[in-house]
Design a protein around this motif. Sequence first.
Motif, mmCIF file in Angstrom:
data_model
loop_
_atom_site.group_PDB
_atom_site.id
_atom_site.type_symbol
_atom_site.label_atom_id
_atom_site.label_comp_id
_atom_site.label_asym_id
_atom_site.label_seq_id
_atom_site.Cartn_x
_atom_site.Cartn_y
_atom_site.Cartn_z
ATOM 1 N N LEU A 162 26.346 40.442 34.998
ATOM 2 C CA LEU A 162 27.291 41.471 35.426
ATOM 3 C C LEU A 162 27.325 41.598 36.943
ATOM 4 C CD1 LEU A 162 29.164 43.895 34.684
ATOM 5 C CD2 LEU A 162 27.096 45.319 34.659
ATOM 6 N N PHE A 163 26.161 41.537 37.566
ATOM 7 C CA PHE A 163 26.084 41.747 39.006
ATOM 8 C C PHE A 163 26.241 40.461 39.812
ATOM 9 C CE2 PHE A 163 24.249 45.734 37.624
ATOM 10 C CZ PHE A 163 24.686 46.629 38.588
ATOM 11 N N LEU A 164 25.978 39.321 39.212
ATOM 12 C CA LEU A 164 25.967 38.079 39.985
ATOM 13 C C LEU A 164 27.066 37.099 39.589
ATOM 14 C CD1 LEU A 164 22.114 37.429 40.062
ATOM 15 C CD2 LEU A 164 23.529 38.435 41.856
ATOM 16 N N TYR A 165 27.935 37.466 38.648
ATOM 17 C CA TYR A 165 28.948 36.531 38.172
ATOM 18 C C TYR A 165 29.897 36.120 39.295
ATOM 19 C CZ TYR A 165 32.812 34.566 35.493
ATOM 20 O OH TYR A 165 33.783 33.729 35.015
ATOM 21 N N ASP A 166 30.371 37.090 40.075
ATOM 22 C CA ASP A 166 31.277 36.758 41.184
ATOM 23 C C ASP A 166 30.584 35.897 42.227
ATOM 24 O OD1 ASP A 166 33.390 38.107 40.052
ATOM 25 O OD2 ASP A 166 32.964 39.989 41.100
ATOM 26 N N ASN A 167 29.316 36.160 42.478
ATOM 27 C CA ASN A 167 28.566 35.343 43.424
ATOM 28 C C ASN A 167 28.380 33.921 42.902
ATOM 29 O OD1 ASN A 167 27.405 37.391 45.609
ATOM 30 N ND2 ASN A 167 27.218 38.378 43.605
ATOM 31 N N LEU A 168 28.264 33.774 41.575
ATOM 32 C CA LEU A 168 28.119 32.444 40.989
ATOM 33 C C LEU A 168 29.431 31.665 41.073
ATOM 34 C CD1 LEU A 168 26.074 30.613 39.529
ATOM 35 C CD2 LEU A 168 26.918 31.550 37.362
ATOM 36 N N LYS A 169 30.553 32.364 40.941
ATOM 37 C CA LYS A 169 31.860 31.717 41.053
ATOM 38 C C LYS A 169 32.150 31.300 42.489
ATOM 39 C CE LYS A 169 35.417 33.462 39.098
ATOM 40 N NZ LYS A 169 36.427 34.459 38.658
ATOM 41 N N HIS A 170 31.708 32.118 43.422
ATOM 42 C CA HIS A 170 31.968 31.840 44.848
ATOM 43 C C HIS A 170 30.654 31.958 45.620
ATOM 44 C CE1 HIS A 170 36.219 32.215 43.821
ATOM 45 N NE2 HIS A 170 35.951 33.393 43.280
ATOM 46 N N PRO A 171 29.748 31.003 45.445
ATOM 47 C CA PRO A 171 28.461 31.073 46.156
ATOM 48 C C PRO A 171 28.640 31.017 47.662
ATOM 49 C CG PRO A 171 28.767 28.916 45.145
ATOM 50 C CD PRO A 171 29.876 29.775 44.631
ATOM 51 N N GLY A 172 27.887 31.850 48.336
ATOM 52 C CA GLY A 172 27.941 31.873 49.800
ATOM 53 C C GLY A 172 29.047 32.715 50.364
#
Length: 327
Positions: A162-172
């Motif tokens: 839930l908290f890291l999905y967007d970061n996984l899609k767009h790392p960095g």
Amino acid sequence: MDTLKEPELCFPHLLNASCRKYARPHSEAMLIYVLVSCISLLTACLNLLVIVSISHFRQLHTPTNLLLLSLAVSDFLIGLIVVPFQMLLTEPCWFLGDLVCVLYYFIPFITVPASVINMVLISIDRYVAICDPLRYSTRITHSRVKLCVVLCWVYSIFYSFLFLYDNLKHPGSSNSCYGECVVNVILAADLILSFIVPISAIIILYVRVFVVAVSQARSMRSHITAVKQQRSLTVTVQRSELKAARTLGVVVAVFLMCYCPFYCVSLSGSDLIISSSANTFIAFLVYFNSCLNPVIYVLCYRWFRKSIKLIVTLQILQPQSCKANIL
């Protein structure tokens, strides 16, 4: 005397796109590495002893100990994986890439909530045992506890996605320069789910247990003229409740001590750089709670000291050692 050197680039070939790094004084770097190594080793070893004890000895296969086992697993992973990797985040630059950075954060986002939820489940277990002892065996069963443990870990995994999905899609995407390891999370939601809700539940349960203990003490004083057997039973119950109340009180105090600095800094909006000593301290303070959990919950039990002796002396390798009487 060690002094900070002039800033250098993490990736010199990227020029202005690279983050700047500062060489930490040697004495400070050595202190951090020694402390982190000790915390990691102690956390992993203590929780591994809990895991082996409860898993091996059949007498310890109780609902309460299943919760302790789940707590020990989450804290063991924190000591074995999260704390050592956190040493990389204490360095001025991150060289493992944006994707590895996000994947690393999945581990603490799973294990830390799992550890906190297990603490809440243990508090609920003790609450029922103290406040409703006659129905404890019917309300707290092995099957229900196993279901709660599974739901705890499923929730923790869902929480991390839930908290890291967007970061996984767009790392960095949250990095301001090359050489950072930063993830974007909703601090308000994380504060509510990881801190306010769990600590509120623990405090409410603790207050209720304390009220019951005080009530039992008053009841004992008002029935001094009761028969000796009844009075002894009351004393035993009252002592058990006071011990549980003290244990939960320590849990609340240690949890607040370890977690409050992190969330207070987060709420204040202070910008702590990745290599700052303050950031390093408050991060490891949270993880240090996993080292204290086995001390709080387990070292106070006599069976744990006895099981340690059997493990250290390798008596658990003997046939039928799982049936040993350690209670």
